[in-house]
Motif scaffolding. Structure first.
Motif, PDB file in Angstrom:
ATOM      1  N   TYR A 143       0.833  -1.214   0.000  1.00  0.00           N
ATOM      2  CA  TYR A 143       0.000   0.000   0.000  1.00  0.00           C
ATOM      3  C   TYR A 143       0.859   1.253   0.000  1.00  0.00           C
ATOM      4  O   TYR A 143       1.948   1.270   0.585  1.00  0.00           O
ATOM      5  N   LYS A 144       0.308   2.311  -0.637  1.00  0.00           N
ATOM      6  CA  LYS A 144       0.901   3.643  -0.504  1.00  0.00           C
ATOM      7  C   LYS A 144       0.447   4.226   0.834  1.00  0.00           C
ATOM      8  O   LYS A 144      -0.597   3.809   1.364  1.00  0.00           O
ATOM      9  N   SER A 145       1.193   5.208   1.336  1.00  0.00           N
ATOM     10  CA  SER A 145       0.784   5.815   2.616  1.00  0.00           C
ATOM     11  C   SER A 145      -0.217   6.952   2.410  1.00  0.00           C
ATOM     12  O   SER A 145      -0.681   7.546   3.382  1.00  0.00           O
ATOM     13  N   ASP A 146      -0.572   7.253   1.159  1.00  0.00           N
ATOM     14  CA  ASP A 146      -1.511   8.352   0.876  1.00  0.00           C
ATOM     15  C   ASP A 146      -2.791   8.193   1.695  1.00  0.00           C
ATOM     16  O   ASP A 146      -3.323   7.080   1.803  1.00  0.00           O
ATOM     17  N   PRO A 147      -3.305   9.298   2.230  1.00  0.00           N
ATOM     18  CA  PRO A 147      -4.528   9.191   3.043  1.00  0.00           C
ATOM     19  C   PRO A 147      -5.741   8.780   2.209  1.00  0.00           C
ATOM     20  O   PRO A 147      -5.783   9.013   1.001  1.00  0.00           O
ATOM     21  N   VAL A 148      -6.723   8.193   2.877  1.00  0.00           N
ATOM     22  CA  VAL A 148      -8.016   7.890   2.254  1.00  0.00           C
ATOM     23  C   VAL A 148      -8.920   9.087   2.524  1.00  0.00           C
ATOM     24  O   VAL A 148      -9.103   9.485   3.684  1.00  0.00           O
ATOM     25  N   LYS A 204     -14.643   9.353   0.585  1.00  0.00           N
ATOM     26  CA  LYS A 204     -14.526   7.981   0.077  1.00  0.00           C
ATOM     27  C   LYS A 204     -14.744   6.984   1.219  1.00  0.00           C
ATOM     28  O   LYS A 204     -15.425   5.966   1.046  1.00  0.00           O
ATOM     29  N   LEU A 205     -14.166   7.270   2.375  1.00  0.00           N
ATOM     30  CA  LEU A 205     -14.362   6.389   3.524  1.00  0.00           C
ATOM     31  C   LEU A 205     -15.853   6.311   3.874  1.00  0.00           C
ATOM     32  O   LEU A 205     -16.404   5.225   4.092  1.00  0.00           O
ATOM     33  N   ASP A 206     -16.508   7.458   3.897  1.00  0.00           N
ATOM     34  CA  ASP A 206     -17.948   7.483   4.223  1.00  0.00           C
ATOM     35  C   ASP A 206     -18.738   6.642   3.223  1.00  0.00           C
ATOM     36  O   ASP A 206     -19.647   5.896   3.597  1.00  0.00           O
ATOM     37  N   HIS A 207     -18.400   6.769   1.945  1.00  0.00           N
ATOM     38  CA  HIS A 207     -19.097   6.039   0.883  1.00  0.00           C
ATOM     39  C   HIS A 207     -18.936   4.521   1.064  1.00  0.00           C
ATOM     40  O   HIS A 207     -19.895   3.745   0.930  1.00  0.00           O
ATOM     41  N   ILE A 208     -17.717   4.121   1.418  1.00  0.00           N
ATOM     42  CA  ILE A 208     -17.402   2.701   1.599  1.00  0.00           C
ATOM     43  C   ILE A 208     -18.150   2.130   2.809  1.00  0.00           C
ATOM     44  O   ILE A 208     -18.704   1.028   2.773  1.00  0.00           O
ATOM     45  N   ILE A 211     -15.596  -3.971   0.739  1.00  0.00           N
ATOM     46  CA  ILE A 211     -14.416  -4.259  -0.082  1.00  0.00           C
ATOM     47  C   ILE A 211     -14.674  -3.948  -1.550  1.00  0.00           C
ATOM     48  O   ILE A 211     -13.826  -3.366  -2.241  1.00  0.00           O
ATOM     49  N   LEU A 212     -15.860  -4.289  -2.030  1.00  0.00           N
ATOM     50  CA  LEU A 212     -16.174  -4.005  -3.440  1.00  0.00           C
ATOM     51  C   LEU A 212     -16.349  -2.498  -3.655  1.00  0.00           C
ATOM     52  O   LEU A 212     -15.913  -1.962  -4.679  1.00  0.00           O
ATOM     53  N   ALA A 213     -16.959  -1.819  -2.692  1.00  0.00           N
ATOM     54  CA  ALA A 213     -17.103  -0.357  -2.804  1.00  0.00           C
ATOM     55  C   ALA A 213     -15.724   0.302  -2.819  1.00  0.00           C
ATOM     56  O   ALA A 213     -15.481   1.256  -3.571  1.00  0.00           O
ATOM     57  N   ALA A 214     -14.808  -0.218  -2.003  1.00  0.00           N
ATOM     58  CA  ALA A 214     -13.434   0.321  -1.976  1.00  0.00           C
ATOM     59  C   ALA A 214     -12.766   0.114  -3.334  1.00  0.00           C
ATOM     60  O   ALA A 214     -12.171   1.046  -3.900  1.00  0.00           O
ATOM     61  N   ALA A 215     -12.875  -1.100  -3.865  1.00  0.00           N
ATOM     62  CA  ALA A 215     -12.244  -1.399  -5.166  1.00  0.00           C
ATOM     63  C   ALA A 215     -12.809  -0.492  -6.250  1.00  0.00           C
ATOM     64  O   ALA A 215     -12.081  -0.038  -7.141  1.00  0.00           O
ATOM     65  N   ASN A 216     -14.091  -0.211  -6.156  1.00  0.00           N
ATOM     66  CA  ASN A 216     -14.739   0.637  -7.157  1.00  0.00           C
ATOM     67  C   ASN A 216     -14.180   2.063  -7.145  1.00  0.00           C
ATOM     68  O   ASN A 216     -14.252   2.777  -8.141  1.00  0.00           O
ATOM     69  N   LEU A 217     -13.611   2.468  -5.998  1.00  0.00           N
ATOM     70  CA  LEU A 217     -13.022   3.812  -5.882  1.00  0.00           C
ATOM     71  C   LEU A 217     -11.504   3.770  -6.052  1.00  0.00           C
ATOM     72  O   LEU A 217     -10.820   4.748  -5.749  1.00  0.00           O
TER      73      LEU A 217
END
Ligand code: FMN
Length: 169
Positions: A16-21, A25-29, A106-112
């Protein structure tokens, strides 16, 4: 992403990159997990969202892989066994409920464009301690959440004929 493409593209991310989420996007997931079906609509789960920054020694006790704490966030999906639906023969469906919610997430995360990895082989006592779980909450599965730094490998799956048996024609 179109759904078929999404389920093909999701893979277990182990760098993983250390870039923030981003918060939206977190709320959506998390909302995708909230929409998951559960047996008798009991919703007997709780998602613990933890930042990894400054917690590496704690997180190593939970699951000692470098990639586990590379991502900025970790999700710990937990069940309330006492709150879940139980079939007449005593079978509890809480783990199924948690798995469906986690799969939505997990699928919502992958979609983003975000990466995850199902982790079941963690140290349960350490997870209880590090995530501050009360006795009535069971940690079922963990996942990092962050931007992938690796590439997917080709999917290895059994043939459909090994997985499906038709009795209807
Ligand atoms: C319930 C469950 C538990 C898993 N536990 C682990 C784990 O503890 N560590 C790990 O590296 N991968 C774990 N995985 C990931 C699987 O190894 C992976 O999903 C499988 O090999 C298929 O690869 P793919 O996810 O890239 O399609 C787990 C997957 C599932 C569904």
């Amino acid at each position: 992403m179109e759904f078929t493409e999404l389920i093909q593209k999701r893979y277990s991310v182990r760098a993983y990159k250390s870039d923030p989420v981003e918060k939206d996007k977190l709320d959506h997931i998390l909302e995708a997990a909230r929409m998951a079906p559960t047996a008798a609509n009991r919703q007997p789960f709780r998602l613990i969202v933890t930042r990894t920054e400054g917690r590496i020694s704690d997180l190593k006790r939970v699951y000692d892989r470098d990639w586990f704490f590379q991502a900025p966030l970790i999700i710990c999906a937990c069940a309330y066994p006492e709150k879940g639906w139980v079939r007449y023969d005593g079978k509890s469906y809480v783990d199924v409920d948690v798995a469906i919610a986690m799969d939505h997430l997990i699928l919502a995360a992958a979609n983003l464009g975000l990466g995850t990895c199902w982790i079941a082989s963690f140290n349960v006592d350490a997870a209880r301690d590090v995530f501050g779980l009360p006795e009535e909450l069971d940690p079922i599965v963990l996942s990092p959440l962050g931007y992938p730094k690796d590439q997917p490998s080709p999917k290895e799956r059994k043939a459909l004929s090994d997985l499906v048996h038709y009795e209807i024609w």
